[in-house]
Design a protein around this motif. Structure first.
Motif, PDB file in Angstrom:
ATOM      1  N   ASP A   1       0.816  -1.220   0.000  1.00 34.01           N
ATOM      2  CA  ASP A   1       0.000   0.000   0.000  1.00 34.01           C
ATOM      3  C   ASP A   1       0.847   1.266   0.000  1.00 34.01           C
ATOM      4  O   ASP A   1       0.469   2.259  -0.608  1.00 34.01           O
ATOM      5  N   GLN A   2       2.011   1.247   0.661  1.00 28.11           N
ATOM      6  CA  GLN A   2       2.676   2.539   0.854  1.00 28.11           C
ATOM      7  C   GLN A   2       4.130   2.652   0.390  1.00 28.11           C
ATOM      8  O   GLN A   2       4.701   3.729   0.485  1.00 28.11           O
ATOM      9  N   CYS A   3       4.724   1.587  -0.138  1.00 28.33           N
ATOM     10  CA  CYS A   3       6.124   1.701  -0.552  1.00 28.33           C
ATOM     11  C   CYS A   3       6.296   1.308  -2.011  1.00 28.33           C
ATOM     12  O   CYS A   3       5.853   0.244  -2.430  1.00 28.33           O
ATOM     13  N   ASP A   4       6.961   2.168  -2.780  1.00 24.99           N
ATOM     14  CA  ASP A   4       7.203   1.856  -4.197  1.00 24.99           C
ATOM     15  C   ASP A   4       8.304   0.810  -4.350  1.00 24.99           C
ATOM     16  O   ASP A   4       8.235  -0.040  -5.225  1.00 24.99           O
ATOM     17  N   TYR A   5       9.358   0.925  -3.547  1.00 27.44           N
ATOM     18  CA  TYR A   5      10.484  -0.007  -3.611  1.00 27.44           C
ATOM     19  C   TYR A   5      10.940  -0.303  -2.182  1.00 27.44           C
ATOM     20  O   TYR A   5      10.675   0.479  -1.265  1.00 27.44           O
ATOM     21  N   PRO A   6      11.666  -1.430  -1.986  1.00 26.14           N
ATOM     22  CA  PRO A   6      11.967  -1.848  -0.603  1.00 26.14           C
ATOM     23  C   PRO A   6      13.060  -1.054   0.105  1.00 26.14           C
ATOM     24  O   PRO A   6      13.177  -1.138   1.325  1.00 26.14           O
TER      25      PRO A   6
END
Ligand SMILES: *Cc1c(COP(=O)(O)O)cnc(C)c1O
Length: 415
Positions: free
Chosen positions: A323-328
């Motif tokens: 839901d809230q992070c584009d990449y780790p």
């Protein structure tokens, strides 16, 4: 500074960071910003001086989109204004920014702006050690009640936000350091918006922002950074930043900043300003490197667990990440079977990665949180935050990931 040829809002962030906020004609045509070290600024007339003070003190509103005239550098100075304008496009949803002389200065100013007397503050744990001490050693003695909620406990956080007495601030640090446990910003902000007066929802976005996590789009009111980390990226300066959608939030913090005297100095503004165009490039490389390494270390026999967002096994954690992070991101932690001995042997044998605290620089750093960054926590807090003897945190740099992996593998073999 003036806003040359911009205000269109149609450019994408990597372009806007290089084109807005700086007008070469105000610096003898210099293609990149000059440094203005003056502590005081000359007025065109006594009337202009009077007007500048009226605007700076809020007695008279500034003309639309115009900054107040420069007076004295503790209030503001050209390099802070250039930096603030250039930082805005990097944070999605932001309209205004304010810069401070460290991450802690930004955090402290936010607390002393939005905490009310006898109010409570709901916050996630673990928090950055300095933030934790600020709550325990300053705010609580001043009569503010701290209400801790373990990172990732979505239901517990909603309950705390609903039930805390006279709630002034919700403070979220996600992902948690060093275990990468994530707290859902959207649901916390939704719950906070049900309360009247509405508490200020603050996110310390140092670990994944501004490239990979966008709290203002998820309902947060204020995003804070230790710009010492990824924004600056070379482990050679201290800085902090605050960004918000509502300009009134930043205005209030700027007015405290004048009193506290914690604006970022011109040289540091200039250095940080030059780093902004490469933040996304650096963070992308760091995240790719970290993911490749973490996913290969994960199955090694000496390792109990690698804490990294793509290796989450908990359904709620996976939901929050998606839901809230584009990449780790560029940080992972290794939990060794062999406890402290294994962790120290690993650290001692690293050849490329260096044993140092801090993170986000182009060079890879590793540390043992339990005995360093998190050593101020009580045994119960450590237990809750799952910070054990065998845990090592790695901040991955921009080296070639294959060299880093080989370095970690040779250090593992010494255990
Ligand atoms: C480093 C850090 C801070 C403090 O920032 P300084 O620039 O050292 O004052 C705050 N929050 C997080 C998450 C950090 O990593």
């Amino acid at each position: 500074m003036a806003h040359p040829k911009d205000g269109s809002g149609t450019l994408r962030p990597p372009t806007e960071v290089l084109t807005r906020g700086f007008d070469p004609s105000l610096s003898f045509g210099s293609a990149r910003p000059a440094v203005f070290r003056s502590s005081t600024y000359v007025f065109a007339s006594p009337e202009a001086a009077q007007r500048a003070f009226d605007i700076a003190s809020g007695r008279v509103p500034a003309a639309d989109g115009q900054r107040a005239e420069l007076i004295y550098s503790r209030i503001s100075h050209p390099n802070a204004e250039i930096l603030e304008d250039q930082m805005v496009p990097l944070e999605r949803g932001a309209c205004q920014a304010a810069v401070f002389n460290s991450g802690m200065a930004a955090i402290m100013t936010a607390f002393f702006t939005f905490a009310r007397p006898s109010s409570s503050i709901v916050y996630t744990i673990p928090l950055y050690g300095g933030t934790m001490r600020l709550i325990h050693e300053f705010l609580e003695p001043f009569g503010v009640t701290g209400v801790p909620v373990v990172a990732g406990d979505t239901v517990g956080l909603e309950h705390a936000i609903r039930s805390a007495r006279n709630l002034s601030i919700v403070f979220i640090e996600t992902p948690a350091n060093p275990t990468m446990v994530m707290t859902g910003i959207r649901r916390a902000a939704g719950e906070a918006s049900e309360r009247h007066p509405k508490p200020t929802v603050i996110v310390d976005n140092t670990f994944l922002g501004p490239a990979f996590q966008h709290p203002l789009l998820l309902g947060a009111d204020l995003v804070l950074y230790s710009a010492t980390k990824y924004l600056s990226g070379f482990s050679d300066l201290l800085a902090g930043a605050a960004l918000a959608t509502d300009p009134a939030i930043i205005d209030q913090m700027r007015s405290r900043r004048v009193m506290f005297g914690n604006i970022l100095q011109p040289d540091e503004c200039w250095m940080l300003d030059g780093r902004l165009p490469t933040v996304a490039l650096r963070m992308n490389r760091q995240s790719k490197n970290a993911q490749r390494i973490a996913e290969r270390l994960f199955s090694k026999p000496q390792i109990r667990r690698v804490h990294y967002p793509t290796l989450f096994d908990d359904d709620e954690q996976i939901r929050i990440r998606l839901d809230q992070c584009d990449y780790p991101g560029g940080i992972f932690s290794i939990d060794f079977h062999g406890g402290r001995d294994a962790a120290f042997t690993f650290l001692r044998n690293l050849r490329i990665a260096r044993d140092a605290v801090s993170l986000g620089g182009v060079e890879t750093l590793a540390c043992h949180p339990k005995t360093t960054t998190h050593s101020g926590m009580s045994p119960e807090e450590m237990e809750k935050a799952k910070i054990g003897e065998g845990l090592v945190r790695i901040s991955v740099g921009i080296e070639d990931w294959r060299d880093l992996l080989a370095d970690f593998e040779q250090a593992l073999e010494k255990i």
